[in-house]
Design a protein around this motif. Sequence first.
Motif, PDB file in Angstrom:
ATOM      1  N   VAL A 208      48.632  42.471-104.933  1.00 25.02           N
ATOM      2  CA  VAL A 208      49.219  42.752-103.785  1.00 25.02           C
ATOM      3  C   VAL A 208      50.548  42.101-103.923  1.00 25.02           C
ATOM      4  O   VAL A 208      50.553  40.779-104.021  1.00 25.02           O
ATOM      5  CB  VAL A 208      48.570  42.645-102.313  1.00 25.02           C
ATOM      6  CG1 VAL A 208      49.786  42.464-101.257  1.00 25.02           C
ATOM      7  CG2 VAL A 208      47.635  43.607-102.490  1.00 25.02           C
ATOM      8  N   GLU A 209      51.966  42.695-103.776  1.00 26.03           N
ATOM      9  CA  GLU A 209      53.147  42.075-103.660  1.00 26.03           C
ATOM     10  C   GLU A 209      53.356  41.727-102.416  1.00 26.03           C
ATOM     11  O   GLU A 209      53.917  40.628-101.949  1.00 26.03           O
ATOM     12  CB  GLU A 209      54.193  42.942-104.410  1.00 26.03           C
ATOM     13  CG  GLU A 209      55.576  42.398-104.490  1.00 26.03           C
ATOM     14  CD  GLU A 209      56.412  43.271-105.236  1.00 26.03           C
ATOM     15  OE1 GLU A 209      56.672  42.984-106.329  1.00 26.03           O
ATOM     16  OE2 GLU A 209      56.859  44.225-104.442  1.00 26.03           O
ATOM     17  N   TRP A 210      53.431  42.638-101.472  1.00 17.40           N
ATOM     18  CA  TRP A 210      53.216  42.400 -99.899  1.00 17.40           C
ATOM     19  C   TRP A 210      52.300  43.300 -99.376  1.00 17.40           C
ATOM     20  O   TRP A 210      51.905  44.417 -99.569  1.00 17.40           O
ATOM     21  CB  TRP A 210      54.682  42.474 -99.401  1.00 17.40           C
ATOM     22  CG  TRP A 210      55.388  43.847 -99.556  1.00 17.40           C
ATOM     23  CD1 TRP A 210      56.430  44.360-100.249  1.00 17.40           C
ATOM     24  CD2 TRP A 210      54.860  45.013 -98.694  1.00 17.40           C
ATOM     25  NE1 TRP A 210      56.714  45.282-100.143  1.00 17.40           N
ATOM     26  CE2 TRP A 210      55.768  45.956 -99.008  1.00 17.40           C
ATOM     27  CE3 TRP A 210      54.359  45.422 -97.756  1.00 17.40           C
ATOM     28  CZ2 TRP A 210      56.074  47.271 -98.570  1.00 17.40           C
ATOM     29  CZ3 TRP A 210      54.208  46.350 -97.051  1.00 17.40           C
ATOM     30  CH2 TRP A 210      54.941  47.476 -97.531  1.00 17.40           C
ATOM     31  N   LYS A 211      51.837  42.862 -97.927  1.00 11.91           N
ATOM     32  CA  LYS A 211      51.175  43.841 -97.229  1.00 11.91           C
ATOM     33  C   LYS A 211      51.342  43.303 -95.655  1.00 11.91           C
ATOM     34  O   LYS A 211      51.928  42.548 -95.511  1.00 11.91           O
ATOM     35  CB  LYS A 211      49.575  43.500 -97.388  1.00 11.91           C
ATOM     36  CG  LYS A 211      48.973  42.060 -97.141  1.00 11.91           C
ATOM     37  CD  LYS A 211      47.683  41.944 -97.352  1.00 11.91           C
ATOM     38  CE  LYS A 211      47.164  40.428 -97.304  1.00 11.91           C
ATOM     39  NZ  LYS A 211      46.014  40.092 -97.770  1.00 11.91           N
ATOM     40  N   ARG A 212      51.100  44.313 -94.944  1.00 14.58           N
ATOM     41  CA  ARG A 212      51.363  43.983 -93.675  1.00 14.58           C
ATOM     42  C   ARG A 212      50.369  45.263 -92.709  1.00 14.58           C
ATOM     43  O   ARG A 212      49.859  46.097 -93.371  1.00 14.58           O
ATOM     44  CB  ARG A 212      52.656  44.423 -93.258  1.00 14.58           C
ATOM     45  CG  ARG A 212      53.295  45.863 -93.099  1.00 14.58           C
ATOM     46  CD  ARG A 212      54.552  46.057 -92.342  1.00 14.58           C
ATOM     47  NE  ARG A 212      55.369  47.169 -92.689  1.00 14.58           N
ATOM     48  CZ  ARG A 212      54.991  48.210 -91.788  1.00 14.58           C
ATOM     49  NH1 ARG A 212      53.882  48.174 -90.794  1.00 14.58           N
ATOM     50  NH2 ARG A 212      55.612  49.531 -92.071  1.00 14.58           N
ATOM     51  N   GLU A 213      50.268  45.058 -91.362  1.00 14.51           N
ATOM     52  CA  GLU A 213      49.586  45.856 -90.697  1.00 14.51           C
ATOM     53  C   GLU A 213      50.376  47.079 -90.316  1.00 14.51           C
ATOM     54  O   GLU A 213      51.347  47.354 -90.115  1.00 14.51           O
ATOM     55  CB  GLU A 213      48.937  45.157 -89.412  1.00 14.51           C
ATOM     56  CG  GLU A 213      47.866  44.272 -89.491  1.00 14.51           C
ATOM     57  CD  GLU A 213      47.204  43.758 -88.474  1.00 14.51           C
ATOM     58  OE1 GLU A 213      46.336  44.426 -87.724  1.00 14.51           O
ATOM     59  OE2 GLU A 213      47.794  42.711 -87.860  1.00 14.51           O
ATOM     60  N   VAL A 214      49.680  48.447 -90.237  1.00 13.07           N
ATOM     61  CA  VAL A 214      50.544  49.507 -89.770  1.00 13.07           C
ATOM     62  C   VAL A 214      50.415  49.449 -88.220  1.00 13.07           C
ATOM     63  O   VAL A 214      49.364  49.099 -87.505  1.00 13.07           O
ATOM     64  CB  VAL A 214      49.655  50.767 -90.196  1.00 13.07           C
ATOM     65  CG1 VAL A 214      50.122  52.060 -89.383  1.00 13.07           C
ATOM     66  CG2 VAL A 214      49.604  50.869 -91.691  1.00 13.07           C
ATOM     67  N   LYS A 215      51.592  49.508 -87.627  1.00 12.63           N
ATOM     68  CA  LYS A 215      51.873  49.224 -86.152  1.00 12.63           C
ATOM     69  C   LYS A 215      51.105  50.473 -85.380  1.00 12.63           C
ATOM     70  O   LYS A 215      51.217  51.512 -85.833  1.00 12.63           O
ATOM     71  CB  LYS A 215      53.145  49.267 -85.734  1.00 12.63           C
ATOM     72  CG  LYS A 215      53.994  48.180 -86.356  1.00 12.63           C
ATOM     73  CD  LYS A 215      55.460  48.041 -85.977  1.00 12.63           C
ATOM     74  CE  LYS A 215      56.200  47.065 -87.042  1.00 12.63           C
ATOM     75  NZ  LYS A 215      57.627  47.678 -86.727  1.00 12.63           N
ATOM     76  N   PRO A 216      50.460  50.413 -84.349  1.00 13.77           N
ATOM     77  CA  PRO A 216      50.205  51.548 -83.421  1.00 13.77           C
ATOM     78  C   PRO A 216      51.212  52.547 -83.442  1.00 13.77           C
ATOM     79  O   PRO A 216      52.434  52.216 -83.036  1.00 13.77           O
ATOM     80  CB  PRO A 216      49.862  50.903 -82.133  1.00 13.77           C
ATOM     81  CG  PRO A 216      49.574  49.333 -82.513  1.00 13.77           C
ATOM     82  CD  PRO A 216      50.413  48.978 -83.794  1.00 13.77           C
ATOM     83  N   ALA A 217      50.864  53.902 -83.552  1.00 12.45           N
ATOM     84  CA  ALA A 217      51.849  54.971 -83.427  1.00 12.45           C
ATOM     85  C   ALA A 217      52.723  54.922 -84.357  1.00 12.45           C
ATOM     86  O   ALA A 217      53.653  55.866 -84.574  1.00 12.45           O
ATOM     87  CB  ALA A 217      52.524  54.990 -82.037  1.00 12.45           C
ATOM     88  N   GLU A 218      52.818  54.093 -85.576  1.00 12.02           N
ATOM     89  CA  GLU A 218      53.668  54.143 -86.726  1.00 12.02           C
ATOM     90  C   GLU A 218      53.235  55.322 -87.593  1.00 12.02           C
ATOM     91  O   GLU A 218      51.885  55.651 -88.019  1.00 12.02           O
ATOM     92  CB  GLU A 218      53.661  52.818 -87.277  1.00 12.02           C
ATOM     93  CG  GLU A 218      54.612  52.789 -88.392  1.00 12.02           C
ATOM     94  CD  GLU A 218      54.905  51.168 -89.200  1.00 12.02           C
ATOM     95  OE1 GLU A 218      55.827  51.056 -89.385  1.00 12.02           O
ATOM     96  OE2 GLU A 218      53.642  50.703 -89.170  1.00 12.02           O
ATOM     97  N   ILE A 219      54.271  55.855 -88.255  1.00 14.38           N
ATOM     98  CA  ILE A 219      53.748  57.057 -89.213  1.00 14.38           C
ATOM     99  C   ILE A 219      54.749  56.592 -90.640  1.00 14.38           C
ATOM    100  O   ILE A 219      55.722  56.404 -90.477  1.00 14.38           O
ATOM    101  CB  ILE A 219      54.306  58.507 -88.865  1.00 14.38           C
ATOM    102  CG1 ILE A 219      53.637  58.732 -87.525  1.00 14.38           C
ATOM    103  CG2 ILE A 219      54.027  59.243 -90.078  1.00 14.38           C
ATOM    104  CD1 ILE A 219      54.379  59.927 -86.961  1.00 14.38           C
TER     105      ILE A 219
END
Length: 473
Positions: A208-219
Motif C-alpha cells: 500500500v502507498e496510502w490508505k484511508r477510510e471511505v467517509k459515510p455517504a462518500e462515493i
Amino acid sequence: MCGIVGVFGNKKAAELATLGLFAEQHRGQESCGLAVSNGSYIKLHKKMGLVKDVFTPEVMEGLQGNIAIGHVRYPTCGNSSEYNSQPHLVETLYGPVFSLASNGDITNYNELRAFLENKGVFFHSYNDGELIIRYIVYKLVYEKQTIVAAIRDLMHAIKGAYSTVFMMQKEMYIFRDPNGIRPLSIARLKDDSYVAASESCALDLLGVEWKREVKPAEIIRLSDKGMEVYENDAREYRANGNAHHCIFEHIYFSRPDSFEFGQNVYEVRKRIGEELADCDKVIPDVVVPVPDSANFIALGYAERKKIPYEMGLIRNHYVGRTFIKPDQTIRDESVYQKFNPLPNFFQDKIVVLVDDSIVRGTTLRKIVKLVRSKGASEIHLRIGSPPVRYSCFYGIDTPTQSELIAHQKDHQEIVEYLGVDSLMYMDLEMIRRVVPDPENHCFACFTGDYPVELDQEIAKSIEYKVWNFEFQR
Ligand code: SF4
C-alpha cells in the motif's frame, strides 16, 4: 456479518481480491464470490464454502481481468444458500453489465422490494445486496439517472447499513451508507492500482502507498480517469445528524490489526480492558482471555492491574468461530474442540477470565466448567461489553431477543448459570469512554435505542427477529 473487497486497475485483480477475502474470512464463512471484468465482460464465480476451497488454482485460471469485486458472507438477511451469496450480477439488454457486493442489512427491505416489484423489477434472491443493485440499475435504465445520482437517490431511499463496491465492465464505484455503520477503507497500491476492503487489515499485505477510510455517504469512482471523489454531506441523509459506527466491530468482529472509525481496533480493546481493571476490586493470580477476540481486552486489564497475563486456554484455529455457526447443535459440540486448557495451569489459581461479550452464554458456561474442572479455586468473569439485550438489525447475526441470556435472566441468575464466582460487565458509560466520539457510535444491542429507522415488519419482529423474508412473503 460479511466482508467485501474491490480491486481496480491491476492485471492480477482476481488474485489480489482473493488475498483480501482471505484476510476477511473471519467476517463470513458460509459462502464467497468474485466478479472479475476484463473490460468487455464480467465473469462471476460464487459458491458455498471458504475462500481457500472455492478459489482453487483452476478456478483462478478462468478469472482474468483488471477489475474485481469479492465478498465473504455470513447470512443475516436471506437464508444460507448459493443464490443469496454475493456478488450479484445484473445484465442489461443495452450493453452494460453491473455487479455489486455489500456488507450490512437494509432495514426497509420489504418496502423497497415491493416498490421495485411494482415497477416490474424481478428478483433472484432475498439478499440486501440484490436490492441495492436492482435499485441502482432501475434508476439508471428507467429513470436515466447517472450512476452518482442513482447512488445519491439510493442513500435517501434505503435505510440501514451498506458498505458497497459496485462495478461495470470498465469502472468501479465504492460507497458507504451515511451512518457509516460498517467499516470500509480504500488504498492506492505502489503500482497505481486501487483496492477497497471492509477491513484495513486486508489492504496491508498488498504493498500500500496510502490508505484511508471511505467517509459515510462518500462515493468514489475509479475509471481510466483515475480516482474521482463525490463528497456528500452525510448529515443530509441521517435521521439525527450523527454517524452510527457499530461499536461491536471494535469489541468483537474486526481483526485487531484493522483501523476503523478513526481508531486502531487493538487500542480500543486494550482501553476496554483498562476500564474493566479500574472498576474491579478482585486481585487474581492470573488474567486469562477467551481467545482470540478477548486477547487485547485481557492484556489491557492485566497491564493496568500489573497481574500476569497468560494464554491459559489454547484455541484450535481450524474450528470456526462459535458465535457465527448458525446451528445450535454444531455450536455446542465445537466448544471442546475449540478450547483446551494448558496442562496443570489452572490448579489452585484465582483466575480472572476475560471475554468480549455474552450472547447466549452457552459457550462461556462450558468454558467455565472446563477451567473449573482443571482446579481453578476462583473464577471471576469480566466482560468487555455491556449485557447484550437486543438483536442487531444492521448486519450482525445476533440471535433473537428471547435467546439472549441478558434478556432472559438477571445478573445473579447469569452468575449461577455460568458457574462463576463473580461477573462484571462494562456499563454503558464505560464503553462510551473507550472511543473519543461515542455520539457517532451505535450501542443499540445494549440499549434497544435503534438509531436507524426499522421498517414496520422489522419493528414488529424485534422480539422474535423474523429475518427470513422467504417465509414472510
Ligand atoms: S445493534 Fe449492536 S451489533 Fe448492531 S450495529 Fe448497533 S452496536 Fe453494532
